[in-house]
Design an enzyme around this catalytic site. Structure first.
Site, PDB file in Angstrom:
ATOM      1  N   PRO A 107       0.777  -1.242   0.000  1.00 49.94           N
ATOM      2  CA  PRO A 107       0.000   0.000   0.000  1.00 49.94           C
ATOM      3  C   PRO A 107       0.814   1.301   0.000  1.00 49.94           C
ATOM      4  O   PRO A 107       0.861   2.025   0.995  1.00 49.94           O
ATOM      5  CB  PRO A 107      -0.851  -0.133   1.257  1.00 49.94           C
ATOM      6  CG  PRO A 107      -0.012  -0.956   2.175  1.00 49.94           C
ATOM      7  CD  PRO A 107       0.719  -1.923   1.298  1.00 49.94           C
ATOM      8  N   CYS A 108       1.398   1.613  -1.129  1.00 46.53           N
ATOM      9  CA  CYS A 108       2.164   2.858  -1.265  1.00 46.53           C
ATOM     10  C   CYS A 108       1.272   4.089  -1.104  1.00 46.53           C
ATOM     11  O   CYS A 108       1.761   5.168  -0.778  1.00 46.53           O
ATOM     12  CB  CYS A 108       2.916   2.886  -2.595  1.00 46.53           C
ATOM     13  SG  CYS A 108       1.894   2.570  -4.043  1.00 46.53           S
ATOM     14  N   HIS A 109      -0.034   3.916  -1.285  1.00 44.17           N
ATOM     15  CA  HIS A 109      -0.957   5.040  -1.113  1.00 44.17           C
ATOM     16  C   HIS A 109      -1.015   5.514   0.343  1.00 44.17           C
ATOM     17  O   HIS A 109      -1.442   6.626   0.616  1.00 44.17           O
ATOM     18  CB  HIS A 109      -2.364   4.681  -1.612  1.00 44.17           C
ATOM     19  CG  HIS A 109      -3.003   3.539  -0.898  1.00 44.17           C
ATOM     20  ND1 HIS A 109      -2.746   2.213  -1.229  1.00 44.17           N
ATOM     21  CD2 HIS A 109      -3.884   3.499   0.135  1.00 44.17           C
ATOM     22  CE1 HIS A 109      -3.451   1.424  -0.434  1.00 44.17           C
ATOM     23  NE2 HIS A 109      -4.147   2.183   0.407  1.00 44.17           N
TER      24      HIS A 109
END
Length: 155
Positions: free
Chosen positions: A122-124
Site C-alpha cells: 500500500p504505497c498510497h
C-alpha cells in the site's frame, strides 16, 4: 522460464492489471485499457476475489504471495509498505527511518513511486511529513479515494 499470467479487474477507481508468475503476484497496476488477452490462473482469480472484498470493505489485509523485482533498496522500501496497517498513514521520513536509511527520504519517495504491486503493497498510505498526499503513480485522486475508503482521511 516462468509462465506469466495476466488478468484484469474493474475496480471502482479504474481498471487494474494483475500479473503473476506461477507462485506469486508480480504486478498490480492501474491501466487505461487491457493491453493483452487475459491468461488467468488460480492466483489471478484469488487476487480478483480479494480485490473485490477490499473494495466492498470486507477485507483489510491481503493474503497473497507477492514477489518484487527491483533493486535491493527498492525491495526494502516495498517490503516495509506491506507492514503499514489498513487505515493508517506513514510518512516518507518515517519509512526511511524504519528501513535504517534516515537520510534517504527522497530515495524512499522514488522507490515508493515505482512500487509494482499497488494496493497490496500500500504505497498510497505514505504521505509527506507535512500531511500532503504528494505523488501517486495511479493519480492523486486515486490515492485520496483509497485513503478515504480505508478511513485514513475524513470524507
Amino acid at each position: 522460464m516462468n509462465k506469466t499470467h495476466i488478468g484484469y479487474y474493474e475496480s471502482p477507481i479504474g481498471l487494474i492489471e494483475i500479473t503473476a508468475e506461477e507462485v506469486a503476484i508480480t504486478g498490480l497496476n492501474f491501466v487505461k485499457e487491457a493491453k493483452q488477452p487475459e491468461k488467468p490462473s488460480q492466483l489471478i482469480q484469488k487476487t480478483k476475489q480479494q480485490l473485490s472484498e477490499y473494495f466492498t470493505g470486507s477485507r483489510r489485509d491481503f493474503d497473497l504471495p507477492i514477489s518484487f523485482e527491483g533493486t535491493a533498496f527498492q525491495k526494502l522500501v516495498w517490503q516495509h509498505l506491506v507492514t503499514i496497517p489498513y487505515g493508517r498513514l506513514d510518512s516518507y521520513a518515517n519509512v526511511a527511518q524504519a528501513i535504517g536509511r534516515p537520510d534517504a527520504v527522497r530515495a524512499v519517495g522514488a522507490a515508493n513511486g515505482q512500487n509494482p504491486i499497488s494496493i497490496i503493497a500500500p504505497c498510497h498510505r505514505v504521505i509527506g511529513s507535512d500531511g500532503d498526499l504528494t505523488g501517486y503513480g495511479g493519480g492523486l485522486w486515486r490515492k485520496e479515494w483509497l485513503l478515504k475508503h480505508e478511513g485514513a482521511l475524513l470524507l
